[in-house]
Write a protein that holds these residues in place. Structure first.
Motif, mmCIF file in Angstrom:
data_model
loop_
_atom_site.group_PDB
_atom_site.id
_atom_site.type_symbol
_atom_site.label_atom_id
_atom_site.label_comp_id
_atom_site.label_asym_id
_atom_site.label_seq_id
_atom_site.Cartn_x
_atom_site.Cartn_y
_atom_site.Cartn_z
ATOM 1 N N TYR A 86 -10.952 17.623 32.348
ATOM 2 C CA TYR A 86 -11.163 17.271 33.756
ATOM 3 C C TYR A 86 -11.297 18.594 34.501
ATOM 4 N N VAL A 87 -12.373 18.755 35.263
ATOM 5 C CA VAL A 87 -12.623 20.007 35.969
ATOM 6 C C VAL A 87 -11.827 19.991 37.273
ATOM 7 N N ILE A 88 -10.727 20.731 37.295
ATOM 8 C CA ILE A 88 -9.887 20.820 38.485
ATOM 9 C C ILE A 88 -10.588 21.636 39.568
ATOM 10 N N SER A 89 -11.202 22.740 39.160
ATOM 11 C CA SER A 89 -11.950 23.575 40.108
ATOM 12 C C SER A 89 -12.989 24.393 39.360
ATOM 13 N N GLY A 90 -14.079 24.678 40.058
ATOM 14 C CA GLY A 90 -15.126 25.511 39.493
ATOM 15 C C GLY A 90 -16.330 24.709 39.050
ATOM 16 N N HIS A 93 -21.201 24.908 32.669
ATOM 17 C CA HIS A 93 -21.931 24.027 31.769
ATOM 18 C C HIS A 93 -21.291 24.087 30.389
ATOM 19 N N SER A 94 -21.599 23.081 29.592
ATOM 20 C CA SER A 94 -21.083 23.009 28.230
ATOM 21 C C SER A 94 -22.230 22.812 27.269
ATOM 22 N N VAL A 96 -22.741 21.244 23.614
ATOM 23 C CA VAL A 96 -22.138 20.423 22.568
ATOM 24 C C VAL A 96 -23.268 20.084 21.600
ATOM 25 N N GLU A 97 -23.184 20.700 20.412
ATOM 26 C CA GLU A 97 -24.276 20.647 19.441
ATOM 27 C C GLU A 97 -25.567 21.073 20.146
ATOM 28 N N ASP A 98 -26.592 20.236 20.194
ATOM 29 C CA ASP A 98 -27.873 20.647 20.762
ATOM 30 C C ASP A 98 -28.063 20.213 22.215
ATOM 31 N N ASP A 99 -27.023 19.669 22.831
ATOM 32 C CA ASP A 99 -27.091 19.228 24.230
ATOM 33 C C ASP A 99 -26.394 20.222 25.143
ATOM 34 N N THR A 100 -26.938 20.409 26.346
ATOM 35 C CA THR A 100 -26.302 21.227 27.379
ATOM 36 C C THR A 100 -26.164 20.360 28.621
ATOM 37 N N GLU A 101 -24.948 20.312 29.177
ATOM 38 C CA GLU A 101 -24.663 19.506 30.365
ATOM 39 C C GLU A 101 -23.969 20.374 31.407
ATOM 40 N N SER A 102 -24.412 20.264 32.657
ATOM 41 C CA SER A 102 -23.751 20.951 33.777
ATOM 42 C C SER A 102 -22.615 20.090 34.299
ATOM 43 N N TRP A 103 -21.611 20.736 34.900
ATOM 44 C CA TRP A 103 -20.467 20.025 35.471
ATOM 45 C C TRP A 103 -19.904 20.836 36.632
ATOM 46 N N ALA A 104 -19.072 20.164 37.452
ATOM 47 C CA ALA A 104 -18.440 20.798 38.615
ATOM 48 C C ALA A 104 -17.109 20.107 38.890
ATOM 49 N N HIS A 119 -17.718 25.997 26.331
ATOM 50 C CA HIS A 119 -17.711 25.741 27.774
ATOM 51 C C HIS A 119 -17.867 27.059 28.526
ATOM 52 N N TYR A 120 -18.750 27.080 29.513
ATOM 53 C CA TYR A 120 -19.094 28.298 30.251
ATOM 54 C C TYR A 120 -18.718 28.196 31.724
ATOM 55 N N ASN A 121 -18.145 29.258 32.270
ATOM 56 C CA ASN A 121 -17.905 29.374 33.704
ATOM 57 C C ASN A 121 -19.128 30.070 34.291
ATOM 58 N N ASP A 122 -19.857 29.382 35.176
ATOM 59 C CA ASP A 122 -21.084 29.932 35.752
ATOM 60 C C ASP A 122 -20.839 30.803 36.981
ATOM 61 N N SER A 123 -19.601 30.886 37.468
ATOM 62 C CA SER A 123 -19.305 31.690 38.654
ATOM 63 C C SER A 123 -19.016 33.145 38.272
ATOM 64 N N PRO A 124 -19.601 34.095 38.997
ATOM 65 C CA PRO A 124 -19.283 35.504 38.732
ATOM 66 C C PRO A 124 -17.958 35.946 39.367
ATOM 67 N N THR A 125 -17.359 35.093 40.225
ATOM 68 C CA THR A 125 -16.168 35.525 40.958
ATOM 69 C C THR A 125 -14.953 34.603 40.854
ATOM 70 N N GLU A 126 -15.123 33.328 40.553
ATOM 71 C CA GLU A 126 -14.014 32.367 40.558
ATOM 72 C C GLU A 126 -13.744 31.817 39.159
ATOM 73 N N PRO A 127 -12.464 31.614 38.796
ATOM 74 C CA PRO A 127 -12.165 31.000 37.498
ATOM 75 C C PRO A 127 -12.472 29.496 37.519
ATOM 76 N N VAL A 128 -12.625 28.917 36.344
ATOM 77 C CA VAL A 128 -12.714 27.466 36.172
ATOM 78 C C VAL A 128 -11.348 26.996 35.696
ATOM 79 N N GLU A 129 -10.870 25.911 36.264
ATOM 80 C CA GLU A 129 -9.593 25.318 35.850
ATOM 81 C C GLU A 129 -9.866 23.924 35.284
ATOM 82 N N PHE A 130 -9.399 23.690 34.058
ATOM 83 C CA PHE A 130 -9.529 22.386 33.401
ATOM 84 C C PHE A 130 -8.158 21.767 33.202
#
Length: 167
Positions: A86-90, A93-94, A96-104, A119-130
């Motif tokens: 569950y994306v708490i903040s940030g 994209h992920s 998973v095998e040959d699929d790429t999905e964006s999330w927020a 799983h990738y954090n796309d922000s250059p300044t803020e962490p992602v919290e799961f």
């Protein structure tokens, strides 16, 4: 029974629960915040508003809070357990095998068992919290849990190193 959105009904969902929930499609499922179904206030026994992501095919789980630093990622890995983040903040994209999905913030990410994922954090300044939920503890107790990490590589590099099937 509807699996999500406005046609999802909690009573129908609860009626489908059994000892074992069969796995869904072998690809990640992202349930967006707008697709969550609010639980009726008379069914919530605390002063909060709760919503259910009825499409997520979880069975048993452990819960972790996970942080991905700015402009970073998790490692490429696969494991026998299923996982929901569950994306708490940030945002990010992920793969998973040959699929790429964006999330927020507010979205859910599902990773099926034994799939290469990162799983990738796309922000250059803020962490992602799961909030990470997985059934690894149950599989460990049964002696069938397994995890492989390929490091900071692509899916193709992980497949080349470890092969496609469990070892």
């Amino acid at each position: 029974m509807a699996s999500g959105g406005n046609k999802f009904h909690l009573a129908d969902f609860l009626g489908t629960l059994a000892d074992t929930v069969p796995p869904g499609a072998a690809r990640p499922v992202v349930v967006h915040a707008a697709e969550l179904t609010p639980l009726p206030a008379d069914q919530v026994h605390n002063p909060t508003a709760l919503s259910i992501a009825g499409r997520l095919p979880t069975v048993t789980f452990e819960i972790f809070r996970q942080t991905i630093p700015p402009a970073s990622s998790s490692d490429m890995q696969r494991h026998h357990h299923e996982t929901v983040h569950y994306v708490i903040s940030g945002s990010g994209h992920s793969e998973v095998e040959d699929d790429t999905e964006s999330w927020a913030t507010g979205d859910f990410i599902y990773t099926p068992p034994w799939t290469w994922h990162r799983h990738y954090n796309d922000s250059p300044t803020e962490p992602v919290e799961f909030l990470t939920i997985e059934n690894s503890r149950l599989l460990g107790v049964l002696g069938v849990g397994r995890r492989q990490s390929a490091g900071l590589v692509t899916v193709a590099e992980a497949r080349a190193r470890f092969g496609k099937e469990p070892q």
